[in-house]
Scaffold this motif. Structure first.
Motif, PDB file in Angstrom:
ATOM      1  N   LYS A   6       0.853  -1.187   0.000  1.00  0.00           N
ATOM      2  CA  LYS A   6       0.000   0.000   0.000  1.00  0.00           C
ATOM      3  C   LYS A   6       0.888   1.236   0.000  1.00  0.00           C
ATOM      4  CE  LYS A   6      -4.082  -1.798   2.398  1.00  0.00           C
ATOM      5  NZ  LYS A   6      -3.872  -3.188   2.269  1.00  0.00           N
ATOM      6  N   TYR A   8       2.031   4.736   1.527  1.00  0.00           N
ATOM      7  CA  TYR A   8       2.085   5.444   2.799  1.00  0.00           C
ATOM      8  C   TYR A   8       2.743   6.811   2.574  1.00  0.00           C
ATOM      9  CZ  TYR A   8       0.936   1.008   4.965  1.00  0.00           C
ATOM     10  OH  TYR A   8       0.299  -0.150   5.326  1.00  0.00           O
ATOM     11  N   LYS A  70       5.469   3.049  -1.508  1.00  0.00           N
ATOM     12  CA  LYS A  70       4.614   1.872  -1.668  1.00  0.00           C
ATOM     13  C   LYS A  70       5.364   0.707  -1.032  1.00  0.00           C
ATOM     14  CE  LYS A  70       1.853  -0.704  -4.935  1.00  0.00           C
ATOM     15  NZ  LYS A  70       1.415  -0.780  -6.332  1.00  0.00           N
ATOM     16  N   ILE A  98      -1.110   5.080   8.538  1.00  0.00           N
ATOM     17  CA  ILE A  98      -2.365   4.815   7.833  1.00  0.00           C
ATOM     18  C   ILE A  98      -2.110   4.888   6.336  1.00  0.00           C
ATOM     19  CG2 ILE A  98      -4.729   5.633   7.448  1.00  0.00           C
ATOM     20  CD1 ILE A  98      -4.552   6.843  10.312  1.00  0.00           C
ATOM     21  N   PRO A  99      -2.425   3.812   5.588  1.00  0.00           N
ATOM     22  CA  PRO A  99      -2.191   3.848   4.135  1.00  0.00           C
ATOM     23  C   PRO A  99      -3.197   4.752   3.430  1.00  0.00           C
ATOM     24  CG  PRO A  99      -3.284   1.800   4.746  1.00  0.00           C
ATOM     25  CD  PRO A  99      -2.984   2.536   6.027  1.00  0.00           C
ATOM     26  N   LEU A 100      -2.812   5.205   2.231  1.00  0.00           N
ATOM     27  CA  LEU A 100      -3.725   5.987   1.406  1.00  0.00           C
ATOM     28  C   LEU A 100      -4.832   5.077   0.891  1.00  0.00           C
ATOM     29  CD1 LEU A 100      -1.176   8.014  -0.764  1.00  0.00           C
ATOM     30  CD2 LEU A 100      -2.557   8.871   1.121  1.00  0.00           C
ATOM     31  N   THR A 101      -6.034   5.610   0.737  1.00  0.00           N
ATOM     32  CA  THR A 101      -7.134   4.832   0.170  1.00  0.00           C
ATOM     33  C   THR A 101      -6.976   4.798  -1.348  1.00  0.00           C
ATOM     34  OG1 THR A 101      -8.550   6.759  -0.098  1.00  0.00           O
ATOM     35  CG2 THR A 101      -8.687   5.603   2.021  1.00  0.00           C
ATOM     36  N   GLU A 102      -7.725   3.889  -2.001  1.00  0.00           N
ATOM     37  CA  GLU A 102      -7.697   3.794  -3.470  1.00  0.00           C
ATOM     38  C   GLU A 102      -8.036   5.147  -4.098  1.00  0.00           C
ATOM     39  OE1 GLU A 102      -7.042   1.138  -5.633  1.00  0.00           O
ATOM     40  OE2 GLU A 102      -6.245   0.163  -3.846  1.00  0.00           O
ATOM     41  N   GLN A 103      -9.061   5.827  -3.536  1.00  0.00           N
ATOM     42  CA  GLN A 103      -9.484   7.116  -4.078  1.00  0.00           C
ATOM     43  C   GLN A 103      -8.365   8.150  -3.952  1.00  0.00           C
ATOM     44  OE1 GLN A 103     -11.282   5.326  -1.921  1.00  0.00           O
ATOM     45  NE2 GLN A 103     -13.336   5.062  -2.746  1.00  0.00           N
ATOM     46  N   GLU A 104      -7.669   8.154  -2.822  1.00  0.00           N
ATOM     47  CA  GLU A 104      -6.575   9.108  -2.623  1.00  0.00           C
ATOM     48  C   GLU A 104      -5.437   8.838  -3.602  1.00  0.00           C
ATOM     49  OE1 GLU A 104      -7.012  10.091   2.143  1.00  0.00           O
ATOM     50  OE2 GLU A 104      -6.038   8.230   1.533  1.00  0.00           O
ATOM     51  N   LYS A 106      -5.693   7.450  -6.560  1.00  0.00           N
ATOM     52  CA  LYS A 106      -6.148   7.905  -7.882  1.00  0.00           C
ATOM     53  C   LYS A 106      -6.112   9.415  -7.980  1.00  0.00           C
ATOM     54  CE  LYS A 106      -9.078   4.200  -9.527  1.00  0.00           C
ATOM     55  NZ  LYS A 106     -10.416   3.639  -9.505  1.00  0.00           N
TER      56      LYS A 106
END
Length: 173
Positions: A6, A8, A70, A98-104, A106
């Protein structure tokens, strides 16, 4: 691999982004951590700068003081990155990044997503999202690199060329 890597966000001293990025790459190479830390990015943008009546294109950091990594978060990978000179910590709680979300991911444009298209220039397509959803048209041009497709649609009795994203249209069988 128990979990997928993910993205970070690492907080660094301002101006240390490149040094931190190089140091992480060096540690990954030296300690053979390729299976834990995959990619390091410093988001930049090209902007026109006017100085002394001269216009130049310069690359500017979008988020000064931050580096994106990543990686698969383990105690080892966390420790390695956390202890790089110039790193002040991960974005998130002190205990767990906290990892970035898919939306973040993108929205930041961190990863380039390869889009497969099932149409070619001259094909009939249907617009499947956006304000022109439901319209049909003919493909004039496809630009995979810019994620754009130019389609001529018939609106109000007129042929109108429109620029859309590749995933906004689908081929009609």
């Amino acid at each position: 691999m128990s979990e997928a890597a993910k993205w970070y966000v690492i907080h660094t001293y301002s101006g240390y982004e490149n040094k931190v990025s190089q140091s992480i790459e060096k540690v990954v190479e030296n300690q053979n951590l390729h299976d834990l830390i995959y990619e390091i990015k410093i988001p930049t943008e090209k902007v026109l700068e006017v100085k002394d009546d001269k216009t130049r294109e310069v690359e500017r950091k979008i988020f000064p003081g931050y580096v994106l990594v990543k990686m698969i978060l383990t105690d080892d990978s966390w420790y390695v990155v956390r202890n790089i000179r110039g790193v002040t910590g991960f974005v998130g709680s002190a205990a767990k990044p906290i990892p970035l979300t898919e939306q973040e991911v993108k929205a930041l444009g961190v990863e380039t997503v390869q889009v497969e298209v099932d149409y070619a220039v001259g094909d009939n397509v249907q617009v499947i999202s956006g304000p022109l959803e439901g319209f049909t048209g003919i493909i004039n041009d496809i630009d995979i690199n810019d994620n754009r497709v130019n389609v001529t649609v018939s609106m109000f009795g007129r042929e109108t060329p429109v620029d859309l994203e590749l995933n906004q249209v689908k081929g009609i069988e």
